[in-house]
Write a protein that holds these residues in place. Structure first.
Motif, PDB file in Angstrom:
ATOM      1  N   HIS A 417      12.921   9.302  11.704  1.00 24.51           N
ATOM      2  CA  HIS A 417      14.369   9.443  11.540  1.00 24.51           C
ATOM      3  C   HIS A 417      15.087   9.358  12.884  1.00 24.51           C
ATOM      4  CE1 HIS A 417      12.946  13.353  12.727  1.00 24.51           C
ATOM      5  NE2 HIS A 417      14.164  13.854  12.803  1.00 24.51           N
ATOM      6  N   ILE A 418      14.397   9.694  13.988  1.00 28.11           N
ATOM      7  CA  ILE A 418      15.013   9.579  15.308  1.00 28.11           C
ATOM      8  C   ILE A 418      15.246   8.110  15.645  1.00 28.11           C
ATOM      9  CG2 ILE A 418      14.752  10.072  17.751  1.00 28.11           C
ATOM     10  CD1 ILE A 418      15.182  12.552  16.063  1.00 28.11           C
ATOM     11  N   SER A 419      14.243   7.273  15.345  1.00 30.40           N
ATOM     12  CA  SER A 419      14.406   5.836  15.574  1.00 30.40           C
ATOM     13  C   SER A 419      15.534   5.289  14.718  1.00 30.40           C
ATOM     14  CB  SER A 419      13.094   5.103  15.249  1.00 30.40           C
ATOM     15  OG  SER A 419      12.033   5.571  16.055  1.00 30.40           O
ATOM     16  N   GLY A 420      15.624   5.760  13.472  1.00 32.13           N
ATOM     17  CA  GLY A 420      16.720   5.328  12.606  1.00 32.13           C
ATOM     18  C   GLY A 420      18.067   5.774  13.124  1.00 32.13           C
ATOM     19  N   LEU A 421      18.117   6.996  13.665  1.00 31.39           N
ATOM     20  CA  LEU A 421      19.370   7.507  14.212  1.00 31.39           C
ATOM     21  C   LEU A 421      19.826   6.681  15.409  1.00 31.39           C
ATOM     22  CD1 LEU A 421      21.560   9.713  14.264  1.00 31.39           C
ATOM     23  CD2 LEU A 421      20.012  11.120  15.641  1.00 31.39           C
ATOM     24  N   ILE A 422      18.879   6.371  16.307  1.00 29.91           N
ATOM     25  CA  ILE A 422      19.212   5.547  17.475  1.00 29.91           C
ATOM     26  C   ILE A 422      19.647   4.156  17.030  1.00 29.91           C
ATOM     27  CG2 ILE A 422      18.292   4.501  19.574  1.00 29.91           C
ATOM     28  CD1 ILE A 422      16.401   6.911  19.799  1.00 29.91           C
ATOM     29  N   LYS A 423      18.938   3.600  16.064  1.00 28.80           N
ATOM     30  CA  LYS A 423      19.265   2.267  15.552  1.00 28.80           C
ATOM     31  C   LYS A 423      20.661   2.239  14.954  1.00 28.80           C
ATOM     32  CE  LYS A 423      17.401  -1.254  12.384  1.00 28.80           C
ATOM     33  NZ  LYS A 423      16.320  -1.534  11.399  1.00 28.80           N
ATOM     34  N   SER A 424      21.041   3.319  14.264  1.00 23.61           N
ATOM     35  CA  SER A 424      22.357   3.364  13.624  1.00 23.61           C
ATOM     36  C   SER A 424      23.495   3.419  14.635  1.00 23.61           C
ATOM     37  CB  SER A 424      22.441   4.571  12.694  1.00 23.61           C
ATOM     38  OG  SER A 424      22.503   5.787  13.431  1.00 23.61           O
ATOM     39  N   LYS A 425      23.184   3.875  15.859  1.00 28.77           N
ATOM     40  CA  LYS A 425      24.223   3.968  16.883  1.00 28.77           C
ATOM     41  C   LYS A 425      24.618   2.597  17.420  1.00 28.77           C
ATOM     42  CE  LYS A 425      24.532   8.485  17.021  1.00 28.77           C
ATOM     43  NZ  LYS A 425      25.782   9.205  16.717  1.00 28.77           N
ATOM     44  N   PHE A 426      23.721   1.624  17.317  1.00 28.75           N
ATOM     45  CA  PHE A 426      23.978   0.308  17.900  1.00 28.75           C
ATOM     46  C   PHE A 426      24.108  -0.801  16.854  1.00 28.75           C
ATOM     47  CE2 PHE A 426      21.593   2.795  21.044  1.00 28.75           C
ATOM     48  CZ  PHE A 426      22.461   2.727  22.122  1.00 28.75           C
ATOM     49  N   THR A 427      23.776  -0.490  15.613  1.00 31.45           N
ATOM     50  CA  THR A 427      23.883  -1.486  14.556  1.00 31.45           C
ATOM     51  C   THR A 427      24.572  -0.859  13.347  1.00 31.45           C
ATOM     52  OG1 THR A 427      21.760  -0.928  13.501  1.00 31.45           O
ATOM     53  CG2 THR A 427      21.691  -2.476  15.349  1.00 31.45           C
ATOM     54  N   SER A 428      24.668  -1.612  12.279  1.00 34.56           N
ATOM     55  CA  SER A 428      25.263  -1.113  11.038  1.00 34.56           C
ATOM     56  C   SER A 428      24.225  -0.464  10.135  1.00 34.56           C
ATOM     57  CB  SER A 428      25.944  -2.271  10.295  1.00 34.56           C
ATOM     58  OG  SER A 428      24.994  -3.292   9.988  1.00 34.56           O
ATOM     59  N   TYR A 429      23.024  -0.256  10.664  1.00 34.14           N
ATOM     60  CA  TYR A 429      21.949   0.323   9.854  1.00 34.14           C
ATOM     61  C   TYR A 429      22.306   1.734   9.402  1.00 34.14           C
ATOM     62  CZ  TYR A 429      17.451   2.389   8.652  1.00 34.14           C
ATOM     63  OH  TYR A 429      16.434   3.045   8.009  1.00 34.14           O
ATOM     64  N   LYS A 430      21.965   2.050   8.153  1.00 30.54           N
ATOM     65  CA  LYS A 430      22.139   3.412   7.657  1.00 30.54           C
ATOM     66  C   LYS A 430      21.235   3.623   6.448  1.00 30.54           C
ATOM     67  CE  LYS A 430      26.308   2.092   5.045  1.00 30.54           C
ATOM     68  NZ  LYS A 430      27.750   2.373   4.860  1.00 30.54           N
ATOM     69  N   ASP A 431      20.729   4.814   6.335  1.00 25.60           N
ATOM     70  CA  ASP A 431      19.989   5.226   5.145  1.00 25.60           C
ATOM     71  C   ASP A 431      20.319   6.689   4.879  1.00 25.60           C
ATOM     72  OD1 ASP A 431      18.493   6.755   6.933  1.00 25.60           O
ATOM     73  OD2 ASP A 431      16.797   5.370   6.964  1.00 25.60           O
ATOM     74  N   PHE A 432      19.696   7.269   3.866  1.00 26.32           N
ATOM     75  CA  PHE A 432      20.016   8.637   3.470  1.00 26.32           C
ATOM     76  C   PHE A 432      19.830   9.610   4.629  1.00 26.32           C
ATOM     77  CE2 PHE A 432      18.897  12.795   1.781  1.00 26.32           C
ATOM     78  CZ  PHE A 432      19.861  13.005   0.808  1.00 26.32           C
ATOM     79  N   TYR A 437      22.445  13.004   9.291  1.00 26.88           N
ATOM     80  CA  TYR A 437      22.716  13.371  10.684  1.00 26.88           C
ATOM     81  C   TYR A 437      24.102  12.911  11.124  1.00 26.88           C
ATOM     82  CZ  TYR A 437      17.974  14.935  11.846  1.00 26.88           C
ATOM     83  OH  TYR A 437      16.803  15.638  11.930  1.00 26.88           O
ATOM     84  N   THR A 438      24.374  11.615  10.994  1.00 27.30           N
ATOM     85  CA  THR A 438      25.593  11.045  11.588  1.00 27.30           C
ATOM     86  C   THR A 438      26.868  11.529  10.901  1.00 27.30           C
ATOM     87  OG1 THR A 438      25.360   9.075  10.190  1.00 27.30           O
ATOM     88  CG2 THR A 438      24.392   8.996  12.393  1.00 27.30           C
ATOM     89  N   CYS A 439      26.773  12.022   9.662  1.00 25.64           N
ATOM     90  CA  CYS A 439      27.962  12.550   9.000  1.00 25.64           C
ATOM     91  C   CYS A 439      28.320  13.945   9.497  1.00 25.64           C
ATOM     92  CB  CYS A 439      27.764  12.568   7.486  1.00 25.64           C
ATOM     93  SG  CYS A 439      27.924  10.930   6.724  1.00 25.64           S
ATOM     94  N   ALA A 440      27.398  14.570  10.225  1.00 22.78           N
ATOM     95  CA  ALA A 440      27.695  15.853  10.876  1.00 22.78           C
ATOM     96  C   ALA A 440      28.333  15.568  12.231  1.00 22.78           C
ATOM     97  CB  ALA A 440      26.423  16.666  11.047  1.00 22.78           C
ATOM     98  N   ALA A 441      29.414  16.254  12.543  1.00 28.00           N
ATOM     99  CA  ALA A 441      30.184  15.962  13.758  1.00 28.00           C
ATOM    100  C   ALA A 441      29.339  16.065  15.020  1.00 28.00           C
ATOM    101  CB  ALA A 441      31.380  16.915  13.846  1.00 28.00           C
ATOM    102  N   LEU A 525      26.270   9.236  22.906  1.00 23.58           N
ATOM    103  CA  LEU A 525      25.654   8.814  21.648  1.00 23.58           C
ATOM    104  C   LEU A 525      25.598   9.951  20.627  1.00 23.58           C
ATOM    105  CD1 LEU A 525      22.666   6.670  22.978  1.00 23.58           C
ATOM    106  CD2 LEU A 525      24.769   5.848  21.913  1.00 23.58           C
ATOM    107  N   ILE A 526      25.274  11.168  21.096  1.00 23.73           N
ATOM    108  CA  ILE A 526      25.142  12.328  20.204  1.00 23.73           C
ATOM    109  C   ILE A 526      25.895  13.492  20.839  1.00 23.73           C
ATOM    110  CG2 ILE A 526      23.546  13.928  19.102  1.00 23.73           C
ATOM    111  CD1 ILE A 526      21.422  11.748  19.249  1.00 23.73           C
ATOM    112  N   MET A 527      27.019  13.849  20.238  1.00 20.79           N
ATOM    113  CA  MET A 527      27.911  14.821  20.862  1.00 20.79           C
ATOM    114  C   MET A 527      27.225  16.159  21.133  1.00 20.79           C
ATOM    115  SD  MET A 527      31.662  16.161  19.630  1.00 20.79           S
ATOM    116  CE  MET A 527      31.023  17.141  18.293  1.00 20.79           C
ATOM    117  N   ARG A 528      26.274  16.550  20.286  1.00 18.72           N
ATOM    118  CA  ARG A 528      25.584  17.822  20.467  1.00 18.72           C
ATOM    119  C   ARG A 528      24.926  17.908  21.830  1.00 18.72           C
ATOM    120  NH1 ARG A 528      20.700  20.024  16.498  1.00 18.72           N
ATOM    121  NH2 ARG A 528      20.220  21.923  17.645  1.00 18.72           N
TER     122      ARG A 528
END
Length: 738
Positions: A417-432, A437-441, A525-528
């Protein structure tokens, strides 16, 4: 108002450059040696005892010893003020001292409650070893699985605190010393009174107090770190003031004490301080390397995300090595220390595969190999930009390749899921899982208000100036190297391994600048992760007091006047920020959840299995001890799949499908929350919309949770409901199908 009624080494002479960097070194002509005619003399009967004896053993003159004492005193004061600040903010926000035991537990929401539950398990067990066995063979957290939670959840802080608590209460009980005072609290509004206890004998009070003491000590380290890096005690003051003035951007320990970062980050500060010392010193010390390894271990054990921070550190050090500011021998020694620490952590975490399959572990091996093959690189590529680029590309390529090879061989997918999270930051990729993660501020991109807050307290302008000056000098070195000589930018003919004082001084500044840029990239990339950026910006701000960086201003007095002027301007917004924090006054209360937990405790069997929203499940496990099938610790592939099955209640699937999912998990009761069905932080981020990504065939249908909130039949039976929660009983057939 609340009514209370009582219920019951050899030292070489310091060079001018060393004196500029060391606040403890005596200035030329002052206290550095004895006056003429007094060498070797002592008063009759005098002995090297007291402060003079300590100074003699440390090899310090009386004036240097006095300066050391002042530095430590100011550090202790900084730590005390931070401890008091955290304690007051926490108390003001929750009125924690007046809460009942149940309310204190409810105040630890989401994963905080999950972590605290294991502390509670150990202290309530017949013995410490029994409690340890229970958390290492836990069947309540992911029913019906038996898991080693010490391996899965980085629970060493809870184990240590629970052991301390048991020892403390045993010793105090043996001597008959009371450890807590209990009161009857009248809550008003027709609510029944509750018992509330305060004092170190109260488990929650002890837990929170230890967290705040640890973070008070962290501020003491911050002062020492700033003073050491800048070469001036004034630098320590600047670092501390910047942290307080930007407190809301620097930490959240005052709101969320049980989170892993609350235990881990203080040890990162210690580790980076030791690393700075190692980079600065001419000769490597075994004691310093051991201390670095121990602090590394204490940072990694409590927090699963420590590996990503250490990856940025190793990358920054490698960049310093490539530019010639860090010699290969010292770099390899640091890498070996990291490798040993990672191996020990892997053993203590019972073979947690996430450690070995991390980018951090692969990076250590890759950099070691590149340094070992440095002669081959030099033969193939000409000195200069080309060899630097090729070393960088070799590091990136080999790290990624090795990481995915290890993941494949070991069959590890927990960090997918970390790889997916990083991928989503630079592309339009998204999954459940990515959207969870990304819907949380806190996992979204950094908000624009954050740099604006840095701007108002001058933290951003100061850091930009400091980094610009360091970058300018580094560029001068690079240009000088490219124009001739063929030697790395920092090296000279008579200095080996980048260990000369000038090279070491530049090296530590280059490293800190690169580390700042790495933290900035993570925070954007990740405000936290701005919780790493802001404190490091405070450390870098101390360099405005450095004569090495700002010696061009002129004499020392003029420099100090300028620093005080900057601090005065910073204080305008900084004091306003502190006043805003002090103005936060609240009192924790969550009556709907209290009703839910009381109902569960009174109306369900101890082995009844529950499912629902992850934050609520943590509270159910903590306060009722009932088995749950999902929880907020989302870093396990199996748990993520379980959570998807549970959260199908908030999808557009049929009721029969969702019931079958819950039956598959052996669930007896599902806790439904209407807010999870309708809440939407931004477009595409409601639970039904998140499910649309995975379940495209049902897009457009009314979510099942909407139907269930109106009428739970025929698939479920409502057995409890209030304004927030509805408990659905899964048909009895689930027991037969287990």
């Amino acid at each position: 108002m609340v009514a209370k009624s009582r219920k019951q080494t050899g030292r070489s002479p310091a060079t001018p450059a060393d004196r500029d960097r060391n606040p403890l070194a005596s200035p030329p002509g002052k206290g550095g040696g004895r006056r003429p005619g007094r060498e070797g003399k002592a008063f009759p009967g005098s002995h090297p005892n007291g402060l003079s004896g300590i100074g003699h053993k440390l090899g310090l003159s009386p004036s240097a010893l006095a300066k050391l004492g002042i530095t430590l005193l100011l550090a202790a004061l900084s730590g005390f003020l931070h401890w008091h600040h955290l304690s007051q903010l926490f108390e003001n926000d929750r009125h924690f001292s007046h809460l009942s035991n149940l309310e204190k537990e409810m105040a630890f929401r989401t994963e905080m409650g999950l972590y605290y539950s294991y502390y509670k398990t150990i202290i309530e067990a017949p013995s410490f070893l029994d409690g340890l066995h229970m958390v290492m063979n836990d069947r309540l957290t992911e029913y019906p699985l038996v898991i080693n939670t010490l391996k899965r959840f980085n629970l060493y802080p809870e184990v240590v605190l629970a052991s301390w608590y048991r020892m403390y209460t045993s010793v105090m009980g043996y001597f008959g010393i009371p450890t807590k005072m209990c009161w009857s609290i009248n809550r008003g509004e027709g609510l029944t009174p509750v018992d509330s206890c305060e004092g170190m004998g109260d488990p929650a009070y002890f837990y929170v107090a230890c967290v705040f003491v640890l973070n008070g000590l962290m501020m003491s380290l911050f002062f020492i770190y700033g003073a050491y890096l800048s070469g001036s005690r004034l630098g320590g003051v600047v670092t501390t003031m910047c942290f307080f003035f930007n407190h809301g951007e620097s930490t959240r320990v005052m709101w969320t004490p049980p989170l892993r970062e609350s235990f881990a980050y203080p040890f990162l500060v210690l580790q980076m301080l030791l690393l700075t010392y190692i980079l600065r010193t001419r000769n490597l010390s075994r004691a310093a390397m051991v201390a670095l390894g121990v602090s590394n271990l204490c940072f990694m054990l409590p927090w699963q995300f420590a590996q990503f921070v250490l990856l940025t550190q190793v990358a920054s050090l490698f960049a310093s090595y490539i530019l010639g500011y860090l010699g290969p021998t010292k770099m390899q020694s640091i890498l070996v220390t990291h490798m040993i620490t990672l191996s020990v952590c892997f053993i203590l975490m019972f073979g947690n595969s996430m450690l070995l399959t991390s980018f951090y572990a692969s990076s250590l091996v890759s950099i070691w190999a590149i340094i070992a093959l440095r002669d081959q690189f030099a033969k193939v590529f000409k000195p200069g930009i080309i060899i630097w680029v090729m070393q960088g590309l070799a590091w990136v390529g080999s790290t990624v390749l090795l990481k995915f090879m290890l993941s494949t061989v070991l069959g590890a997918s927990d960090d997918a899921h970390i790889s997916g999270l990083i991928k989503s930051k630079f592309t339009s990729y998204k999954d459940f899982h990515t959207l969870m993660y990304t819907c949380a501020a806190e996992f979204d991109f950094m908000e624009l208000e954050t740099p604006l807050r840095y701007l108002k307290t001058l933290l951003l302008p100061i850091n930009m100036l400091v980094v610009a000056l360091i970058a300018g000098r580094t560029c001068q070195d690079v240009v000088r190297f490219l124009r001739g000589g063929g030697k790395a930018p920092g090296k000279s003919d008579d200095v080996d391994e980048g260990a000369g004082s000038d090279i070491s001084a530049k090296g530590e500044l280059v490293y800190h600048s690169l580390q700042l840029l790495a933290f900035a990239a993570l925070a954007v990339l990740i405000m936290r992760l701005k919780l790493f950026l802001t404190p490091h910006m405070c450390i870098m701000a101390s360099l405005i007091c450095s004569r090495q960086v700002f010696g061009w201003i002129g004499e020392k007095f003029k420099h100090q006047i300028l620093v005080f002027a900057v601090m005065a301007v910073m204080a305008v917004q900084g004091v306003a920020n502190l006043q805003a924090q002090w103005g936060i006054i609240g009192e924790f209360s969550n009556l709907p959840q209290e009703e839910l937990l009381d109902w569960i405790q009174d109306n369900t069997l101890p082995d009844s299995v529950f499912a629902g929203a992850m934050p609520t499940m943590a509270s159910v496990k903590l306060s009722t001890g009932r088995p749950i099938v999902n929880h907020p610790h989302y870093e396990d592939a199996g748990l993520r799949e379980r959570t998807m099955l549970v959260y199908s209640m908030y999808s557009r699937m049929s009721g029969e499908t969702v019931k079958r999912n819950l039956m598959q998990l052996g669930v007896d009761f599902f806790v439904l929350e209407d807010s999870w069905c309708t809440r939407r932080t931004r477009p595409g981020c409601s639970m039904p919309e998140i499910w649309d990504v995975e379940d495209a065939q049902n897009v457009g249908k009314i979510p099942l949770c909407t139907h269930i909130s109106r009428n739970s039949r025929p698939h479920f039976t409502t057995v409890f409901s209030n304004d927030i929660y509805k408990v659905l009983k899964v048909p009895k057939v689930t027991k037969e199908l287990r």
